[in-house]
Design an enzyme around this catalytic site. Sequence first.
Site, PDB file in Angstrom:
ATOM      1  N   CYS A   1      30.876  41.099  14.278  1.00 51.47           N
ATOM      2  CA  CYS A   1      30.525  42.519  14.221  1.00 51.47           C
ATOM      3  C   CYS A   1      30.177  43.045  15.609  1.00 51.47           C
ATOM      4  O   CYS A   1      30.458  44.199  15.933  1.00 51.47           O
ATOM      5  CB  CYS A   1      29.386  42.740  13.245  1.00 51.47           C
ATOM      6  SG  CYS A   1      27.824  41.952  13.671  1.00 51.47           S
TER       7      CYS A   1
ATOM      8  N   HIS B   1      31.767  39.381   8.142  1.00 54.94           N
ATOM      9  CA  HIS B   1      31.938  38.119   8.869  1.00 54.94           C
ATOM     10  C   HIS B   1      32.833  37.154   8.090  1.00 54.94           C
ATOM     11  O   HIS B   1      32.338  36.374   7.269  1.00 54.94           O
ATOM     12  CB  HIS B   1      30.577  37.468   9.107  1.00 54.94           C
ATOM     13  CG  HIS B   1      29.749  38.157  10.133  1.00 54.94           C
ATOM     14  ND1 HIS B   1      29.756  37.807  11.464  1.00 54.94           N
ATOM     15  CD2 HIS B   1      28.888  39.204  10.024  1.00 54.94           C
ATOM     16  CE1 HIS B   1      28.925  38.595  12.136  1.00 54.94           C
ATOM     17  NE2 HIS B   1      28.390  39.448  11.286  1.00 54.94           N
TER      18      HIS B   1
ATOM     19  N   GLU C   1      34.190  34.504   9.201  1.00 59.97           N
ATOM     20  CA  GLU C   1      33.890  33.128   9.608  1.00 59.97           C
ATOM     21  C   GLU C   1      32.721  32.539   8.827  1.00 59.97           C
ATOM     22  O   GLU C   1      32.500  31.327   8.859  1.00 59.97           O
ATOM     23  CB  GLU C   1      33.605  33.077  11.117  1.00 59.97           C
ATOM     24  CG  GLU C   1      32.221  33.519  11.556  1.00 59.97           C
ATOM     25  CD  GLU C   1      32.026  35.039  11.570  1.00 59.97           C
ATOM     26  OE1 GLU C   1      30.918  35.483  11.929  1.00 59.97           O
ATOM     27  OE2 GLU C   1      32.975  35.770  11.231  1.00 59.97           O
TER      28      GLU C   1
END
Length: 205
Positions: free
Chosen positions: A1, A169, A171
């Site tokens: 972000c 996110h 990940e």
Amino acid sequence: CNGFQILIKSGLLLDQRGRESLSGAKKSPETDREREPLATLTWNDSGQYEDRWARVGTHGSKCVFLKDIDEMYLPVAHAEGKFVARDEAALEQLDAAGQLVLRYLPLDAPARSTAPERVGRLGVLKKSGASTPSDANRRLPFPDNPNGSMGNVAGVCDATGRVLGLMPHPERHITRTQHPRWTRPETTRTGDGLKMFENAVAYFA
């Protein structure tokens, strides 16, 4: 972000300040209003850091990272994640260009995906048809839209589709054990974010 914030504040993500184009051709003179950024990121409507899970859906086929992805369930963690366009015309301009590639979806509405059922915040998301453009543009309430973004925008790509900025996110949802309900049998075998990285490898390798 944070990468999204850097990309959009620096102007690398959106060609938005009337600079010379990459080809070197100069653009026509602009008014002060036209020199303002097309969009920016600012404080969440809640006025605080939001750490929660959000449901996002893809829009269009421009972005190479989102190939064959219909929707994802991903965590967000930010205080300045509200996407704000300069005005409605700028929002429509970006939408028409296919650059508003990720939008927040209602957490507990039927799923748009044709993939196996997924788990939402409060239970299984069942399959259904895709949302209409009017549904996408209507600002969702908190916590569906965790920051109050205009148009429920969660991610934006550049004109080439090869640079993507997003607040969620991916990940942090690579494996099923990262899902908050991972012990429930209805979760998928892999996290929703994994496909984005597989797409990146397939495209750029």
